[in-house]
Design a protein around this motif. Structure first.
Motif, PDB file in Angstrom:
ATOM      1  N   ASP A 100       0.826  -1.205   0.000  1.00 34.12           N
ATOM      2  CA  ASP A 100       0.000   0.000   0.000  1.00 34.12           C
ATOM      3  C   ASP A 100       0.860   1.255   0.000  1.00 34.12           C
ATOM      4  OD1 ASP A 100      -2.529  -0.774  -0.201  1.00 34.12           O
ATOM      5  OD2 ASP A 100      -3.164  -0.229   1.834  1.00 34.12           O
ATOM      6  N   LEU A 101       1.950   1.195   0.760  1.00 33.92           N
ATOM      7  CA  LEU A 101       2.823   2.360   0.914  1.00 33.92           C
ATOM      8  C   LEU A 101       4.253   2.003   0.562  1.00 33.92           C
ATOM      9  CD1 LEU A 101       1.491   3.579   4.352  1.00 33.92           C
ATOM     10  CD2 LEU A 101       1.492   4.992   2.323  1.00 33.92           C
ATOM     11  N   ALA A 102       4.970   2.952  -0.017  1.00 30.33           N
ATOM     12  CA  ALA A 102       6.399   2.758  -0.279  1.00 30.33           C
ATOM     13  C   ALA A 102       7.074   4.127  -0.239  1.00 30.33           C
ATOM     14  CB  ALA A 102       6.611   2.115  -1.647  1.00 30.33           C
ATOM     15  N   VAL A 103       8.351   4.125   0.137  1.00 33.22           N
ATOM     16  CA  VAL A 103       9.102   5.380   0.210  1.00 33.22           C
ATOM     17  C   VAL A 103      10.337   5.240  -0.671  1.00 33.22           C
ATOM     18  CG1 VAL A 103      10.292   7.004   1.735  1.00 33.22           C
ATOM     19  CG2 VAL A 103       8.333   5.708   2.594  1.00 33.22           C
ATOM     20  N   THR A 179       2.888   9.062   9.528  1.00 32.81           N
ATOM     21  CA  THR A 179       1.507   9.561   9.491  1.00 32.81           C
ATOM     22  C   THR A 179       0.758   9.021   8.276  1.00 32.81           C
ATOM     23  OG1 THR A 179       2.072  11.593   8.287  1.00 32.81           O
ATOM     24  CG2 THR A 179       2.061  11.725  10.690  1.00 32.81           C
ATOM     25  N   PHE A 180       1.477   8.568   7.248  1.00 31.45           N
ATOM     26  CA  PHE A 180       0.802   8.035   6.051  1.00 31.45           C
ATOM     27  C   PHE A 180       0.205   6.652   6.296  1.00 31.45           C
ATOM     28  CE2 PHE A 180       3.306  11.448   4.266  1.00 31.45           C
ATOM     29  CZ  PHE A 180       2.405  12.019   3.389  1.00 31.45           C
ATOM     30  N   THR A 181       0.523   6.041   7.454  1.00 29.09           N
ATOM     31  CA  THR A 181      -0.140   4.768   7.787  1.00 29.09           C
ATOM     32  C   THR A 181      -1.556   5.052   8.283  1.00 29.09           C
ATOM     33  OG1 THR A 181       0.692   4.798  10.063  1.00 29.09           O
ATOM     34  CG2 THR A 181       2.045   3.644   8.427  1.00 29.09           C
ATOM     35  N   LEU A 182      -1.833   6.325   8.592  1.00 28.38           N
ATOM     36  CA  LEU A 182      -3.179   6.747   8.995  1.00 28.38           C
ATOM     37  C   LEU A 182      -3.761   7.609   7.896  1.00 28.38           C
ATOM     38  CD1 LEU A 182      -2.376   8.009  12.609  1.00 28.38           C
ATOM     39  CD2 LEU A 182      -3.582   5.911  12.067  1.00 28.38           C
ATOM     40  N   SER A 193      -7.571   3.781  18.007  1.00 26.07           N
ATOM     41  CA  SER A 193      -6.835   4.406  19.115  1.00 26.07           C
ATOM     42  C   SER A 193      -5.432   3.804  19.238  1.00 26.07           C
ATOM     43  CB  SER A 193      -7.603   4.287  20.425  1.00 26.07           C
ATOM     44  OG  SER A 193      -7.770   2.924  20.762  1.00 26.07           O
ATOM     45  N   VAL A 194      -5.287   2.503  19.009  1.00 24.94           N
ATOM     46  CA  VAL A 194      -3.966   1.855  19.091  1.00 24.94           C
ATOM     47  C   VAL A 194      -3.052   2.403  18.003  1.00 24.94           C
ATOM     48  CG1 VAL A 194      -2.752  -0.347  18.885  1.00 24.94           C
ATOM     49  CG2 VAL A 194      -4.929  -0.244  20.084  1.00 24.94           C
ATOM     50  N   LYS A 195      -3.582   2.504  16.773  1.00 20.21           N
ATOM     51  CA  LYS A 195      -2.779   3.016  15.648  1.00 20.21           C
ATOM     52  C   LYS A 195      -2.348   4.456  15.884  1.00 20.21           C
ATOM     53  CE  LYS A 195      -4.431   0.746  11.439  1.00 20.21           C
ATOM     54  NZ  LYS A 195      -5.298   1.071  10.286  1.00 20.21           N
ATOM     55  N   ILE A 196      -3.272   5.264  16.435  1.00 19.43           N
ATOM     56  CA  ILE A 196      -2.975   6.678  16.665  1.00 19.43           C
ATOM     57  C   ILE A 196      -1.745   6.813  17.564  1.00 19.43           C
ATOM     58  CG2 ILE A 196      -3.810   8.789  17.828  1.00 19.43           C
ATOM     59  CD1 ILE A 196      -6.676   7.987  16.820  1.00 19.43           C
ATOM     60  N   LEU A 235      -1.110  15.596  14.711  1.00 21.43           N
ATOM     61  CA  LEU A 235      -1.968  14.507  14.241  1.00 21.43           C
ATOM     62  C   LEU A 235      -3.423  14.927  14.407  1.00 21.43           C
ATOM     63  CD1 LEU A 235      -1.104  11.670  13.259  1.00 21.43           C
ATOM     64  CD2 LEU A 235      -1.741  10.835  15.507  1.00 21.43           C
ATOM     65  N   PHE A 236      -4.204  14.855  13.330  1.00 15.34           N
ATOM     66  CA  PHE A 236      -5.594  15.328  13.354  1.00 15.34           C
ATOM     67  C   PHE A 236      -6.560  14.170  13.619  1.00 15.34           C
ATOM     68  CE2 PHE A 236      -3.700  19.084  11.955  1.00 15.34           C
ATOM     69  CZ  PHE A 236      -4.625  20.108  11.858  1.00 15.34           C
ATOM     70  N   VAL A 237      -7.354  14.318  14.664  1.00 11.95           N
ATOM     71  CA  VAL A 237      -8.277  13.263  15.097  1.00 11.95           C
ATOM     72  C   VAL A 237      -9.695  13.829  15.136  1.00 11.95           C
ATOM     73  CG1 VAL A 237      -8.833  11.666  16.993  1.00 11.95           C
ATOM     74  CG2 VAL A 237      -6.439  12.203  16.479  1.00 11.95           C
TER      75      VAL A 237
END
Length: 329
Positions: A100-103, A179-182, A193-196, A235-237
């Motif tokens: 899903d993600l790569a850098v 932050t891109f994992t969220l 909540s765990v991921k945050i 981080l925006f919640v």
């Protein structure tokens, strides 16, 4: 849970035994090993530490890793190269499309300070693949200026960070990438909540609002625009006040029905809370609030009742939030 993490840790040990037999995995129950708990200053459970070259001094903390596959990547990047060297567009595409993600780091040459920072960052972000290239063809294919770090999400570039010598630090880049994992805005619930808390950004902004209100879509749009500007720093919640299961978080911030929509910033390290001075959730107000907080100019918000008139008449003084600091300290 600890049990779950323990199983994933054991699975990583099993797999690495074949691939890297020199890396030993062990576990300690510190409830019976008080000296070890003290020596390595173990505060939270479970804690994973990596000891290098047989030395007890300064082991490396392995934080926020929960899966066997991520443990394996983390260890491999600590003991070998942390990124894949890319020489062709096909190779780049394979990395970008595998997850899903790569850098990917695009560099003019592979021997400078920004490459070092990039490789160090890769060690701390085992959740996603990292590649780097100095190939003109690969850079031209993606139309990217050299010395850039690009985050790809579902095969498309979603963020481009210019890497200038010494300007970026590893921690800042690690925070930004994680932050891109969220999502840009994470809705608060039991699962997220765990991921945050796994993302190492200590400043959280929370919007408390009912998602069914007429003004919700407009407010959410403003919140999203602000989130894009402060990505990696705050981080925006989103906390849905219609959701009964969020009751504990309203209590923690002392949010009442008449207060919503409400915006608060929480600093996870100091546990200090800040209230947005303006009532309206406009992009302008959000930006001003976030910026004043980052500049250290925002006033801390202390939930407190009024100071009683006769608070100091008796030998035992009456303390509330508003006079606590000035009297006690």
């Amino acid at each position: 849970s600890s049990q779950n993490l323990s199983e994933e840790f054991a699975e990583a040990a099993r797999q690495l035994k074949k691939e890297a037999p020199r890396i030993q995995f062990g576990k300690i129950d510190v409830t019976h090993q008080h000296d070890l708990r003290k020596e390595f200053n173990i505060q939270a459970f479970p804690t994973v530490k990596f000891f290098v070259n047989g030395s007890r001094e300064d082991p490396i903390d392995c934080k926020g890793v929960r899966k066997a596959s991520t443990f394996i990547t983390w260890v491999k990047r600590r003991t070998g190269p942390s990124t894949v060297l890319i020489n062709s567009t096909d190779q780049a595409e394979a990395i970008i499309k595998a997850d899903d993600l790569a850098v990917i780091g695009f560099f003019r040459e592979l021997h400078d300070e920004s490459v070092e920072v990039f490789c160090e960052t890769a060690r701390d972000v085992p959740e996603m693949p990292f590649g780097m290239t100095a190939s003109e063809d690969v850079c031209a294919n993606y139309g990217i200026q050299r010395n850039s770090l690009v985050v790809f999400k579902k095969g498309k570039p979603v963020h481009n960070e210019v890497l200038e010598d010494g300007r970026q630090n590893k921690l800042g880049l690690t925070r930004l990438i994680k932050t891109f994992t969220l999502d840009l805005i994470t809705e608060y619930n039991i699962e997220t909540s765990v991921k945050i808390f796994d993302v190492p950004v200590e400043n959280h902004i929370l919007l408390f609002t009912p998602t069914t209100s007429e003004t919700f879509s407009e407010i959410y749009e403003n919140y999203q625009s602000a989130a894009a500007e402060f990505r990696g720093k705050i981080l925006f919640v989103l906390v849905d006040t219609d959701e009964a299961r969020n009751g504990r978080i309203f209590e923690y911030f002392r949010i009442r029905d008449i207060d919503v929509p409400a915006v608060r910033i929480l600093n996870l390290t100091s546990d200090a809370k800040y209230k947005m001075p303006a009532d309206e959730v406009t992009l302008e107000n959000l930006k001003e609030f976030c910026q004043s907080y980052l500049n250290g100019k925002a006033k801390q918000h202390l939930s407190s009742e009024k100071i009683p008139q006769d608070w100091d008449k008796m030998p035992v003084k009456v303390l509330v939030g508003k006079n606590f600091n000035s009297i006690v300290f």
